[in-house]
Design a protein around this motif. Structure first.
Motif, short mmCIF file in Angstrom:
data_model
loop_
_atom_site.label_atom_id
_atom_site.label_comp_id
_atom_site.label_asym_id
_atom_site.label_seq_id
_atom_site.Cartn_x
_atom_site.Cartn_y
_atom_site.Cartn_z
N LEU A 118 -4.98 5.56 4.58
CA LEU A 118 -6.02 4.72 4.00
C LEU A 118 -6.72 3.95 5.12
O LEU A 118 -6.06 3.33 5.95
CB LEU A 118 -5.41 3.74 3.00
CG LEU A 118 -6.39 2.93 2.17
CD1 LEU A 118 -7.07 3.83 1.14
CD2 LEU A 118 -5.67 1.80 1.46
N TYR A 176 0.85 -1.19 0.00
CA TYR A 176 0.00 0.00 0.00
C TYR A 176 0.88 1.24 0.00
O TYR A 176 1.83 1.33 0.77
CB TYR A 176 -0.91 0.02 1.23
CG TYR A 176 -1.95 -1.07 1.20
CD1 TYR A 176 -3.20 -0.85 0.64
CD2 TYR A 176 -1.67 -2.33 1.71
CE1 TYR A 176 -4.15 -1.85 0.60
CE2 TYR A 176 -2.61 -3.34 1.67
CZ TYR A 176 -3.85 -3.09 1.11
OH TYR A 176 -4.78 -4.10 1.07
N ARG A 183 -0.62 4.43 0.20
CA ARG A 183 -1.61 5.45 0.54
C ARG A 183 -1.65 5.63 2.05
O ARG A 183 -2.34 4.91 2.76
CB ARG A 183 -3.01 5.03 0.07
CG ARG A 183 -3.29 5.03 -1.39
CD ARG A 183 -3.45 6.39 -2.03
NE ARG A 183 -4.34 7.32 -1.42
CZ ARG A 183 -5.63 7.45 -1.70
NH1 ARG A 183 -6.19 6.67 -2.58
NH2 ARG A 183 -6.35 8.37 -1.11
#
Length: 158
Positions: free
Chosen positions: A58, A53, A55
């Motif tokens: 998130l 990931y 982000r």
């Protein structure tokens, strides 16, 4: 002497290595707290990475705990294990791409309230004051109420 021994035993039983939020019982909401976080197939670095990931903030659901590892689920339903140090107790939400169009952020928690901002699908922000189908959504200081139908990260989990 007996009191000192009792105090040492009591203090040694405290765990200062994990934040208080890490003691919460699943399921609960969390968010990714690093610019890059690996989801693994099991609760150890010995297990292969299944997803990386990129982000920060998130939202994720915490489904289970095993030592310093958390079994998480993302907005697409993908489940895997992530180390607790990569996660935060911050409550965030992700604007869904159900219509593919920007979503209204309103001045008040009502569908007829003035639109103050528009949020593109995929935008992540902080969620607070979630009730009666609306959450206060804050994206880097731009705040407005968003319908819970348009955001992932708000539904009750218990």
């Amino acid at each position: 002497m007996r009191i000192l021994a009792f105090m040492l035993i009591a203090i040694s039983g405290l765990s200062l290595s994990e934040p208080a939020t890490a003691q919460q019982e699943p399921p609960y909401w969390a968010s990714i707290d690093e610019p890059e976080a690996r989801m693994r197939t099991g609760p150890s670095t010995e297990y292969p990475t299944m997803w990386i990931y990129k982000r920060e903030k998130l939202p994720v659901k915490i489904l289970a705990r095993y030592k310093a590892w958390r079994k998480i689920e993302d907005h697409e339903g993908t489940q895997g294990w992530m180390h607790a140090r990569l996660l935060s107790a911050s409550h965030t939400g992700l604007v869904l791409a159900t219509s593919g169009k920007p979503v209204a952020m309103r001045a008040l928690p009502s569908g007829s309230a003035k639109i103050v901002w528009m949020a593109e699908p995929g935008v992540v922000g902080s969620l607070t004051q979630c009730e009666k189908g609306w959450c206060l959504f804050d994206v880097t200081g731009r705040r407005g109420y968003i319908s819970t139908d348009d955001v992932w990260g708000d539904e009750p989990l218990k």
